[in-house]
Write an enzyme that holds these catalytic residues in place. Structure first.
Site, PDB file in Angstrom:
ATOM      1  N   PRO A 231       0.829  -1.208   0.000  1.00 36.61           N
ATOM      2  CA  PRO A 231       0.000   0.000   0.000  1.00 36.61           C
ATOM      3  C   PRO A 231       0.861   1.255   0.000  1.00 36.61           C
ATOM      4  CG  PRO A 231       0.018  -1.032   2.186  1.00 36.61           C
ATOM      5  CD  PRO A 231       0.739  -1.961   1.260  1.00 36.61           C
TER       6      PRO A 231
ATOM      7  N   CYS B 183       2.220   3.124  10.102  1.00 34.07           N
ATOM      8  CA  CYS B 183       2.490   4.499   9.677  1.00 34.07           C
ATOM      9  C   CYS B 183       3.305   5.235  10.744  1.00 34.07           C
ATOM     10  CB  CYS B 183       1.183   5.236   9.395  1.00 34.07           C
ATOM     11  SG  CYS B 183       1.476   6.951   8.930  1.00 34.07           S
TER      12      CYS B 183
ATOM     13  N   GLN C  90      -7.242  -0.670   3.038  1.00 32.41           N
ATOM     14  CA  GLN C  90      -6.533  -0.421   4.297  1.00 32.41           C
ATOM     15  C   GLN C  90      -7.128   0.780   5.035  1.00 32.41           C
ATOM     16  OE1 GLN C  90      -2.524   1.494   4.854  1.00 32.41           O
ATOM     17  NE2 GLN C  90      -1.913  -0.584   5.405  1.00 32.41           N
TER      18      GLN C  90
ATOM     19  N   LYS D 241      -1.025  -4.651   8.858  1.00 32.06           N
ATOM     20  CA  LYS D 241       0.328  -4.363   8.366  1.00 32.06           C
ATOM     21  C   LYS D 241       1.050  -3.576   9.456  1.00 32.06           C
ATOM     22  CE  LYS D 241       2.991  -2.430   4.515  1.00 32.06           C
ATOM     23  NZ  LYS D 241       3.355  -1.066   4.881  1.00 32.06           N
TER      24      LYS D 241
ATOM     25  N   GLY E 151      10.128  -4.588   2.509  1.00 34.54           N
ATOM     26  CA  GLY E 151      11.147  -3.582   2.766  1.00 34.54           C
ATOM     27  C   GLY E 151      12.372  -3.732   1.895  1.00 34.54           C
ATOM     28  N   ASP E 152      12.601  -2.720   1.060  1.00 37.75           N
ATOM     29  CA  ASP E 152      13.843  -2.581   0.298  1.00 37.75           C
ATOM     30  C   ASP E 152      14.047  -3.613  -0.815  1.00 37.75           C
ATOM     31  OD1 ASP E 152      14.237  -0.585   2.131  1.00 37.75           O
ATOM     32  OD2 ASP E 152      15.786  -1.648   3.273  1.00 37.75           O
TER      33      ASP E 152
END
Ligand SMILES: Cc1cc2nc3c(=O)[nH]c(=O)nc-3n(C[C@H](O)[C@H](O)[C@H](O)COP(=O)(O)O)c2cc1C
Length: 360
Positions: free
Chosen positions: A36, A120, A90, A159, A221-222
């Site tokens: 997202p 967040c 979401q 998440k 992530g990444d």
């Protein structure tokens, strides 16, 4: 016809190699999902990524209070296109009752599941107690999840980040509570809240969590390049991987990992130009204001050009042009010009900073 035969053939060849997965009650055509992203993952973008091989997609974060106050703009964010086959909406908020009420409304828009944003890091969100602030006091989570879950017929997912800070890594505790309350899967961005977007996602930690977790884990992530995604797919304990910023610069990131050496297959600048045209078409049927369309389209064109030659000059030209037709013409000239000049490969500098901020 969405794409030319030439591009469609490449997409179909690679799509056929994807392996479908089940995460609890949720089925997906592939283990590579779109993460997202606020102001990016609207319905046209999600559908575009689905067409380019994403196994599932998730909307941007949507405020539960905005939904409950009947805010028109918030309600527009709930829209799902009929062709979207595997999408989660979401929501974010701190109050269980408000979240439950809004989740019921969101469910009417036909998502396959409802996801809660618990990652967040943005100050405005965490000071109100939502996003990653929900990770701070786990004693409230059981009631939070069960209240939302009770209001839903579709599955509930979350998440999260690995924890609030390095001293309070508590993903597994959160996952265990989530499991007790019937949450379907957990996506984890491998950073703490305090890290924001600095450093690297901790994949060693993500793998440990995934192998100890009683719920399916989606690692995130990444994973910004095809070798990174391929490498992780080959050895991960996660049931699926979420890709966020990577597909913005390489929209073929959901399928390139399935290319085999003998295929001699590359996605060319002409394919990128087709992606631009398809996104334009999807936006045209979805947004009412040309200005919104220009902003969304131009953003994606600039990201997608990253790694191709003379990109700085192209970017400059794009931002000097306010007219939609001009933007399309400049883009066509750029991508097709690269074809004529024989430039087929892009070369993204993964060390250059790229969008080090966001809502999860
Ligand atoms: C511009 C931007 C917006 C984001 N918005 C959201 C969001 O609305 N909800 C969410 O859970 N995560 C959001 N994220 C976080 C991503 O989903 C993902 O966890 C993070 O970018 C790390 O993955 P990546 O390295 O593949 O990008 C956002 C990230 C970015 C860069």
């Amino acid at each position: 016809m969405k794409f030319s035969n030439q591009l469609e053939n490449k997409l179909q060849l690679l799509k056929a190699r994807r392996v479908p997965i089940e995460l609890g009650a949720i089925h997906a055509e592939s283990a590579l999902w779109l993460a997202p992203m606020s102001a990016i993952c609207d319905a046209p973008f999600r559908l575009l990524m689905q067409e380019l091989g994403a196994g599932a997609t998730v909307s941007e974060l949507i405020s539960c209070h905005g939904i409950n106050y009947n805010n028109e703009q918030t309600h527009r964010m709930l829209r799902i296109l009929p062709e979207e086959t595997n999408i989660g909406l979401q929501l974010f908020g701190e109050d269980p009752e408000a979240m439950a009420t809004s989740a019921k409304v969101a469910q009417e828009f036909n998502p396959k599941w409802i996801d809660i944003n618990m990652g967040c890091p943005v100050r405005k969100v965490v000071t109100k107690g939502s996003g990653s602030a929900l990770l701070k006091d786990t004693s409230k989570l059981g009631h939070f999840f069960s209240t939302i879950k009770k209001s839903l017929e579709v599955p509930l997912t979350i998440k999260i980040r690995t924890g609030w800070d390095a001293q309070t890594i508590n993903a597994l505790e959160v996952i265990r509570i989530a499991r007790e309350e019937g949450v379907e899967f957990v996506a984890i961005h491998g950073r703490t809240r305090t890290q924001q977007y600095t450093g690297y996602a901790d994949w060693d930690l993500l793998e440990t969590i995934a192998s100890d977790s009683p719920l399916p884990i989606i690692g995130n992530g990444d994973l910004h390049s095809t070798p990174l995604v391929k490498n992780r797919m080959a050895r991960t304990q996660c049931k699926a991987l979420m890709l966020g910023r990577g597909p913005l610069r390489n929209p073929f990131l959901f399928l390139e990992p399935y290319i085999e050496e003998n295929d001699q297959l590359v996605f060319t600048p002409a394919d990128y130009w087709e992606v631009v045209q398809r996104y334009h078409h999807l936006l045209e049927n979805f947004v009412d204001r040309e200005r919104t369309m220009i902003v969304q389209l131009r953003k994606l064109i600039v990201w997608m050009a990253a790694g191709f030659p003379h990109v700085a000059q192209f970017r400059g030209q794009l931002f000097e042009t306010q007219e939609l037709q001009g933007i399309l013409k400049i883009s066509e000239n750029y991508f097709m010009g690269l074809m004529d000049a024989g430039f087929h490969h892009k070369n993204i500098d993964l060390n250059s900073p790229f969008m080090a901020g966001g809502h999860g």
